[in-house]
Design a protein around this motif. Structure first.
Motif, PDB file in Angstrom:
ATOM      1  N   ARG A  95      31.407  27.315  13.987  1.00  0.00           N
ATOM      2  CA  ARG A  95      30.546  27.959  14.620  1.00  0.00           C
ATOM      3  C   ARG A  95      28.378  27.520  13.793  1.00  0.00           C
ATOM      4  N   LYS A  96      28.233  26.860  14.715  1.00  0.00           N
ATOM      5  CA  LYS A  96      26.681  26.592  13.808  1.00  0.00           C
ATOM      6  C   LYS A  96      25.802  27.974  13.930  1.00  0.00           C
ATOM      7  N   TYR A  97      24.731  27.965  13.076  1.00  0.00           N
ATOM      8  CA  TYR A  97      23.725  28.763  12.659  1.00  0.00           C
ATOM      9  C   TYR A  97      22.709  29.180  13.424  1.00  0.00           C
ATOM     10  N   ASP A  98      22.420  30.550  14.569  1.00  0.00           N
ATOM     11  CA  ASP A  98      21.402  30.077  14.948  1.00  0.00           C
ATOM     12  C   ASP A  98      19.948  30.608  14.280  1.00  0.00           C
ATOM     13  N   PHE A  99      19.497  29.060  14.271  1.00  0.00           N
ATOM     14  CA  PHE A  99      18.212  29.799  13.076  1.00  0.00           C
ATOM     15  C   PHE A  99      17.300  29.985  14.453  1.00  0.00           C
ATOM     16  N   ALA A 100      17.294  29.842  15.680  1.00  0.00           N
ATOM     17  CA  ALA A 100      16.707  30.417  16.591  1.00  0.00           C
ATOM     18  C   ALA A 100      16.671  31.255  17.064  1.00  0.00           C
ATOM     19  N   GLY A 101      17.603  32.311  16.859  1.00  0.00           N
ATOM     20  CA  GLY A 101      17.833  33.892  17.654  1.00  0.00           C
ATOM     21  C   GLY A 101      17.085  34.122  16.464  1.00  0.00           C
ATOM     22  N   LEU A 102      17.288  34.058  14.744  1.00  0.00           N
ATOM     23  CA  LEU A 102      17.041  34.387  14.007  1.00  0.00           C
ATOM     24  C   LEU A 102      15.385  34.307  13.331  1.00  0.00           C
ATOM     25  N   LEU A 103      14.843  32.903  13.486  1.00  0.00           N
ATOM     26  CA  LEU A 103      13.510  33.385  13.591  1.00  0.00           C
ATOM     27  C   LEU A 103      12.482  33.165  14.311  1.00  0.00           C
ATOM     28  N   TRP A 104      12.849  33.628  15.180  1.00  0.00           N
ATOM     29  CA  TRP A 104      12.540  33.126  16.833  1.00  0.00           C
ATOM     30  C   TRP A 104      12.634  34.629  18.001  1.00  0.00           C
ATOM     31  N   PHE A 105      13.748  34.472  18.753  1.00  0.00           N
ATOM     32  CA  PHE A 105      14.621  35.637  19.139  1.00  0.00           C
ATOM     33  C   PHE A 105      14.385  37.133  18.808  1.00  0.00           C
ATOM     34  N   GLN A 106      14.189  37.335  17.266  1.00  0.00           N
ATOM     35  CA  GLN A 106      15.137  38.486  16.823  1.00  0.00           C
ATOM     36  C   GLN A 106      13.505  38.591  15.778  1.00  0.00           C
ATOM     37  N   LEU A 107      12.855  38.001  15.363  1.00  0.00           N
ATOM     38  CA  LEU A 107      11.137  38.367  15.186  1.00  0.00           C
ATOM     39  C   LEU A 107      10.249  38.397  16.317  1.00  0.00           C
ATOM     40  N   TRP A 108      10.176  37.676  17.025  1.00  0.00           N
ATOM     41  CA  TRP A 108       9.641  38.644  18.336  1.00  0.00           C
ATOM     42  C   TRP A 108       9.895  39.874  18.860  1.00  0.00           C
ATOM     43  N   PHE A 109      11.180  40.037  18.820  1.00  0.00           N
ATOM     44  CA  PHE A 109      11.988  41.360  18.808  1.00  0.00           C
ATOM     45  C   PHE A 109      11.469  42.772  18.570  1.00  0.00           C
ATOM     46  N   GLN A 110      11.472  42.545  16.965  1.00  0.00           N
ATOM     47  CA  GLN A 110      11.172  43.718  15.513  1.00  0.00           C
ATOM     48  C   GLN A 110       9.408  43.398  16.643  1.00  0.00           C
ATOM     49  N   LEU A 111       8.301  42.677  16.660  1.00  0.00           N
ATOM     50  CA  LEU A 111       7.184  42.690  16.684  1.00  0.00           C
ATOM     51  C   LEU A 111       6.626  43.181  17.717  1.00  0.00           C
ATOM     52  N   PHE A 112       7.190  43.108  18.804  1.00  0.00           N
ATOM     53  CA  PHE A 112       7.248  43.544  20.131  1.00  0.00           C
ATOM     54  C   PHE A 112       8.031  44.067  21.095  1.00  0.00           C
ATOM     55  N   LYS A 113       8.511  44.265  20.529  1.00  0.00           N
ATOM     56  CA  LYS A 113      10.052  44.968  21.145  1.00  0.00           C
ATOM     57  C   LYS A 113      10.545  45.069  22.661  1.00  0.00           C
ATOM     58  N   HIS A 114      10.386  43.610  22.973  1.00  0.00           N
ATOM     59  CA  HIS A 114      11.307  43.038  23.803  1.00  0.00           C
ATOM     60  C   HIS A 114      11.782  42.107  23.595  1.00  0.00           C
ATOM     61  N   TRP A 115      13.246  41.594  24.370  1.00  0.00           N
ATOM     62  CA  TRP A 115      14.033  40.882  23.772  1.00  0.00           C
ATOM     63  C   TRP A 115      13.519  39.489  24.553  1.00  0.00           C
ATOM     64  N   ILE A 116      13.399  38.595  24.374  1.00  0.00           N
ATOM     65  CA  ILE A 116      13.291  37.027  25.687  1.00  0.00           C
ATOM     66  C   ILE A 116      14.543  35.927  25.002  1.00  0.00           C
TER      67      ILE A 116
END
Length: 163
Positions: A95-116
């Protein structure tokens, strides 16, 4: 740690050192933004390790993968039966790697504590980054929103090795 000491379902956390290799920069950024010591994780299945890397979910010989590496091994106190863990890991092999999940969603979550990111497991299971994958295999609640810091320090796991 001897290969015979590993059990199916064990989580192997990796800490990559900084170097001039651009992939080490990503590892350093992951540790910084997530506030963790380990930037990568894989799951033991028999004598192999399954992990999500840039080219997707792969299976590699465990001893070869951990040789000379800085690692920590955690074991779930009460985990799913080995057959279910194997089934969930093998089903996602390739199965493919989740670049968006790591580089965008998880980064946003770490910075703002809000899951997008994705709101359902069906959409999230199309691709994985490493922490998502092992949380999925262990059937963690809302595995697609896994916070590496909480996952590494979870009371549901015990440390069985660290170097």
């Amino acid at each position: 740690m001897e290969i015979t000491n590993f059990q199916t379902g064990d989580l192997v956390f990796f800490r990559d050192s900084f170097s001039w290799n651009p992939m080490s920069w990503l590892a350093t950024l992951i540790r910084f933004f997530a506030g963790v010591k380990y930037n990568h994780v894989g799951i033991v299945i028999g004598t192999d390790i399954f992990e999500a890397i840039g080219r997707g979910i792969v299976r590699r010989p465990l001893l070869q993968r951990i040789s000379g590496r800085k690692i920590k091994v955690n074991r779930r106190k009460s985990h799913l039966p080995d057959e279910i863990i194997k089934q969930r890991a093998f089903y996602n092999l390739g199965r493919k790697y989740d670049f968006a999940g790591l580089l965008w969603f998880q980064l946003w979550f770490q910075l703002f504590k809000h899951w997008i990111g994705f709101k359902s497991p069906e959409k999230a299971a199309r691709k994985f980054y490493c922490y998502e994958f092992v949380a999925y295999v262990h059937d963690e609640k809302e595995w697609w929103k896994v916070n590496p810091k909480d996952f590494i320090n979870s009371k549901d796991y015990i440390e069985v090795f660290s170097n």
